[in-house]
Design a protein around this motif. Sequence first.
Motif, PDB file in Angstrom:
ATOM      1  N   MET A   1       0.842  -1.193   0.000  1.00 43.01           N
ATOM      2  CA  MET A   1       0.000   0.000   0.000  1.00 43.01           C
ATOM      3  C   MET A   1       0.878   1.244   0.000  1.00 43.01           C
ATOM      4  O   MET A   1       1.877   1.319   0.692  1.00 43.01           O
ATOM      5  CB  MET A   1      -0.909  -0.021   1.232  1.00 43.01           C
ATOM      6  N   THR A   2       0.513   2.231  -0.780  1.00 42.09           N
ATOM      7  CA  THR A   2       1.263   3.475  -0.893  1.00 42.09           C
ATOM      8  C   THR A   2       1.089   4.300   0.371  1.00 42.09           C
ATOM      9  O   THR A   2      -0.019   4.484   0.853  1.00 42.09           O
ATOM     10  CB  THR A   2       0.759   4.275  -2.098  1.00 42.09           C
ATOM     11  N   GLU A   3       2.222   4.830   0.869  1.00 44.78           N
ATOM     12  CA  GLU A   3       2.169   5.698   2.037  1.00 44.78           C
ATOM     13  C   GLU A   3       1.794   7.107   1.585  1.00 44.78           C
ATOM     14  O   GLU A   3       2.395   7.651   0.665  1.00 44.78           O
ATOM     15  CB  GLU A   3       3.511   5.721   2.753  1.00 44.78           C
ATOM     16  N   THR A   4       0.781   7.678   2.220  1.00 46.48           N
ATOM     17  CA  THR A   4       0.365   9.036   1.893  1.00 46.48           C
ATOM     18  C   THR A   4       0.913   9.986   2.953  1.00 46.48           C
ATOM     19  O   THR A   4       1.330   9.571   4.029  1.00 46.48           O
ATOM     20  CB  THR A   4      -1.165   9.158   1.803  1.00 46.48           C
ATOM     21  N   LEU A  34       3.880   9.237  -1.168  1.00 48.24           N
ATOM     22  CA  LEU A  34       5.336   9.221  -1.066  1.00 48.24           C
ATOM     23  C   LEU A  34       5.945   8.244  -2.064  1.00 48.24           C
ATOM     24  O   LEU A  34       5.472   7.128  -2.226  1.00 48.24           O
ATOM     25  CB  LEU A  34       5.763   8.888   0.363  1.00 48.24           C
ATOM     26  N   GLY A  35       6.990   8.712  -2.753  1.00 49.32           N
ATOM     27  CA  GLY A  35       7.685   7.893  -3.735  1.00 49.32           C
ATOM     28  C   GLY A  35       6.918   7.666  -5.022  1.00 49.32           C
ATOM     29  O   GLY A  35       7.376   6.919  -5.890  1.00 49.32           O
ATOM     30  N   GLU A  36       5.763   8.321  -5.188  1.00 49.70           N
ATOM     31  CA  GLU A  36       4.928   8.096  -6.377  1.00 49.70           C
ATOM     32  C   GLU A  36       4.451   9.355  -7.071  1.00 49.70           C
ATOM     33  O   GLU A  36       4.726   9.557  -8.256  1.00 49.70           O
ATOM     34  CB  GLU A  36       3.701   7.249  -6.020  1.00 49.70           C
ATOM     35  N   VAL A  78      10.496  14.063  -3.687  1.00 46.94           N
ATOM     36  CA  VAL A  78      11.665  13.197  -3.519  1.00 46.94           C
ATOM     37  C   VAL A  78      12.231  13.347  -2.112  1.00 46.94           C
ATOM     38  O   VAL A  78      12.468  12.362  -1.411  1.00 46.94           O
ATOM     39  CB  VAL A  78      12.757  13.531  -4.568  1.00 46.94           C
ATOM     40  N   THR A  79      12.442  14.596  -1.694  1.00 45.28           N
ATOM     41  CA  THR A  79      13.043  14.847  -0.389  1.00 45.28           C
ATOM     42  C   THR A  79      12.162  14.313   0.731  1.00 45.28           C
ATOM     43  O   THR A  79      12.652  13.683   1.675  1.00 45.28           O
ATOM     44  CB  THR A  79      13.307  16.352  -0.211  1.00 45.28           C
TER      45      THR A  79
END
Length: 150
Positions: A1-4, A34-36, A78-79
């Motif tokens: 699952m994508t972390e928001t 995050l990361g997406e 990114v950061t």
Amino acid sequence: MTETSPDILINEIMELIPHRIPMLLIDKLTDVKLGESATGIKNVTMNEWFFQGHFPGHPVMPGVLIVEAMAQAAGVLVTKSMSQNSDGKIIYFMSIEEAKFRKPVVPGDTLKLKITLLKSRGNIWKFKGEAWVEDVMTDEATFTAMIASK
């Protein structure tokens, strides 16, 4: 699952990237995965420094600054995605590809900068960016950035 992440507001943006006024071109990030992906918000006002000469009597936000705003939103993403691993790092443009400038952006517009990660390998990140005003895409570009030590 994508972390928001919750919305990233201006004070946190200034902690995550080195840009400052007049070159800080985003006001906040929303829809952060995050990361997406994320959506950067830029409220365009007549007070912007670039409208003095672009163009007198017919103010238009320069397309290259819209791409810069996309890159800043990507830099924040990114950061923020890197968390503590970003200390002492800075993000540099490497390339801009397939830039298209479709419709002028003018004072009073709210730019929504939709940023999507296409791929990353090591310290290289490639993004697709789209700029929207209401339901109209004004600009788009694919760009690559490198994370380096300061």
